[in-house]
Design a protein around this motif. Structure first.
Motif, short mmCIF file in Angstrom:
data_model
loop_
_atom_site.label_atom_id
_atom_site.label_comp_id
_atom_site.label_asym_id
_atom_site.label_seq_id
_atom_site.Cartn_x
_atom_site.Cartn_y
_atom_site.Cartn_z
N HIS A 118 0.85 -1.20 0.00
CA HIS A 118 0.00 0.00 0.00
C HIS A 118 0.88 1.25 0.00
O HIS A 118 0.58 2.23 -0.68
CB HIS A 118 -0.84 -0.06 1.28
N LEU A 119 1.99 1.19 0.77
CA LEU A 119 2.92 2.32 0.86
C LEU A 119 4.21 2.08 0.09
O LEU A 119 4.72 2.99 -0.58
CB LEU A 119 3.23 2.62 2.33
N THR A 120 4.77 0.87 0.18
CA THR A 120 6.05 0.65 -0.48
C THR A 120 5.96 0.80 -1.99
O THR A 120 6.93 1.17 -2.65
CB THR A 120 6.62 -0.74 -0.14
N SER A 121 4.78 0.54 -2.56
CA SER A 121 4.62 0.66 -4.01
C SER A 121 4.74 2.11 -4.50
O SER A 121 4.96 2.35 -5.68
CB SER A 121 3.27 0.08 -4.46
N VAL A 122 4.60 3.07 -3.58
CA VAL A 122 4.77 4.48 -3.95
C VAL A 122 6.05 5.06 -3.35
O VAL A 122 6.22 6.27 -3.26
CB VAL A 122 3.55 5.33 -3.55
#
Length: 481
Positions: free
Chosen positions: A422-426
């Motif tokens: 959810h966060l690491t992808s951005v």
């Protein structure tokens, strides 16, 4: 030796009847709407219930149809009609079968249809007749007597956060194989009219941990096949809401199963007071988070729980963090308009935007931001986490905005924080952030196992800590097995 031919079907949706966003056909198309071999391809390599079905030896598991959508408001009547027609047409075209395996949530509601699962079972029975049927439900299911009575085997996830979906699919398929092989099975249901917040339903904590342990002891002593507790989904205004007890037993053990189910229901009533909760409000929670000497601190935005059907655009915590000039915080907000506008401007640009608070009046008002655009992505990721391991998800067009120390991940689609990606992808490492806002109740914990401090916040929204604060037109019933 010819293996028994078993149909694999799915219709999965957790419906928040107070939610502003309907589960229309586009919502199912975006998440899962597949038939035939595409069902197998969609679940290839993941740890879902359907993968558990398909991996079970001793049966010829035939993928027929599967539909699912992220939790939200009720499905429109025409959407439900389309899904039921497609499912039953696919089932009829692929027949005949010796049994059926169903992946359901157990709390699906559509306009004019308060008990979708019961209607689904009637439609399936019209096609397959009296063959054995086994269903796997979410722990937050609201099963009704009509639905359970139309099945032979009904069991539910044992964990919350949900990390045993594959195992429950395998278990249900194994029990179905026994039923097809000549051991008739039945499931009895007892229900307690107790509405509880998901925060009180964690299976690693009391009262659920003790209730489950004692239920298993009673079931084992009686020599019954298995027991499931479904603490239910209180954010659904239907009379089948409440806590359920599902006991699977041999057909010749039905009396013992009813006795055990009622004993377990009595144990739940004795411990009902342990489900009571109190959590801090927004301002107190933000002060505590910013004063903490550890990181990361997670502020759980309980009432804007996307996994419970909220819109994911609640702004109460975002507004408080900006007002407090938080030095390092990350908030995820669903706002399709702002995500697309940021994408059109591109990374490195600046923008003035009114973020969030647009779905309804329950989740706060838009927050005015003067922000730098740090990144833009397509929002896609494949999770390595424990929920639906290996499956791909999409947040839609996604942008990372920053105003001073607060970063806002703006997504085109509301996506529950079930995965670290959810966060690491951005490009955000959760372990390095001081304060993270997670729009969830409990399930976010599997995505952030390194959280140093968790603060569950009584925010405004359609998944409130105080479930009694929501208006109800129905009264949950106590069902004696």
């Amino acid at each position: 030796m010819t293996l028994p031919r078993v149909a694999v079907l799915g219709l999965w949706h957790e419906t928040n009847t107070y939610g502003p966003n309907p589960a229309d056909l586009a919502a199912f198309e975006a998440f899962e709407l597949v038939a035939g071999d595409d069902v197998r391809r969609h679940h290839d390599g993941d740890r879902s219930v359907i993968s558990g079905f398909l991996a079970t030896p001793g049966i010829d598991a035939v993928p027929v149809f599967s539909a699912g959508a992220w939790p939200s408001g009720p499905a429109p009547a025409e959407t439900l009609a389309t899904l039921l027609d497609r499912l039953t047409a696919a089932l009829a075209a692929a027949a005949a079968f010796d049994g059926v395996l169903l992946n359901l949530h157990g709390a699906m509601v559509a306009a004019g249809t308060p008990d979708v699962e019961a209607v689904l079972l009637r439609r399936i029975r019209e096609v397959v007749g009296g063959v054995p049927i086994a269903a796997v439900l979410d722990l937050h299911a609201n099963p009704s007597p009509a639905f359970v009575g139309a099945c032979d085997i009904v069991l539910a996830y044992d964990t919350y956060p949900h990390v045993d979906m594959f195992e429950r699919g395998h278990e249900a398929a194994t029990l179905l194989a026994e039923a097809i092989g000549g051991r008739p099975l039945t499931t009895v249901l007892a229900k307690v009219p107790l509405l509880t917040c998901p925060l009180a339903q964690s299976t690693d904590a009391e009262p659920m941990r003790g209730l489950i342990a004692r239920a298993r002891e009673r079931t084992a002593r009686a020599g019954l096949a298995r027991v499931s507790l479904t603490p239910g989904f209180a954010y659904s205004d239907v009379d089948r809401a409440g806590i359920g007890v599902l006991v699977v037993a041999g057909a010749d053990q039905a009396d013992a199963a009813r006795r055990v189910a009622n004993e377990i229901a009595g144990d739940i009533e004795v411990h009902a007071a342990q489900f009571a909760l109190h959590r801090p409000g927004v301002d107190a929670a933000v002060r505590e988070a910013l004063a903490a000497a550890v990181r990361p601190v997670v502020l759980a935005d309980v009432a804007d729980n996307i996994g419970g059907g909220s819109p994911g655009d609640g702004t109460a915590l975002l507004a408080a963090l900006i007002a407090a000039d938080a030095p390092d915080a990350v908030v995820v907000i669903a706002d399709a308009e702002i995500a697309r506008r940021a994408a059109s401007l591109g990374a490195g640009a600046s923008m003035v935007a009114a973020v969030g608070g647009k779905a309804d009046a329950r989740h706060g008002t838009p927050v005015e931001m003067e922000a730098e655009i740090l990144a833009v992505t397509d929002g896609g990721y494949t999770t390595a986490g424990s929920w639906m391991t290996g499956q791909s998800f999409s947040m839609g067009t996604t942008a990372v905005l920053r105003q001073r120390g607060v970063r806002v991940v703006v997504t085109e689609r509301a996506t529950p924080p079930f995965h670290r990606e959810h966060l690491t992808s951005v490009g955000i490492d959760p372990a390095s952030v001081a304060v993270i806002v997670a729009k969830g109740a409990v399930a976010w914990r599997s995505a952030f196992p390194d959280v140093a401090l968790a603060i569950e916040v009584a925010t405004p929204g359609v998944c409130p800590v105080d479930v009694a604060s929501l208006p109800r037109s129905t009264t949950p019933a106590r069902v004696v097995a």
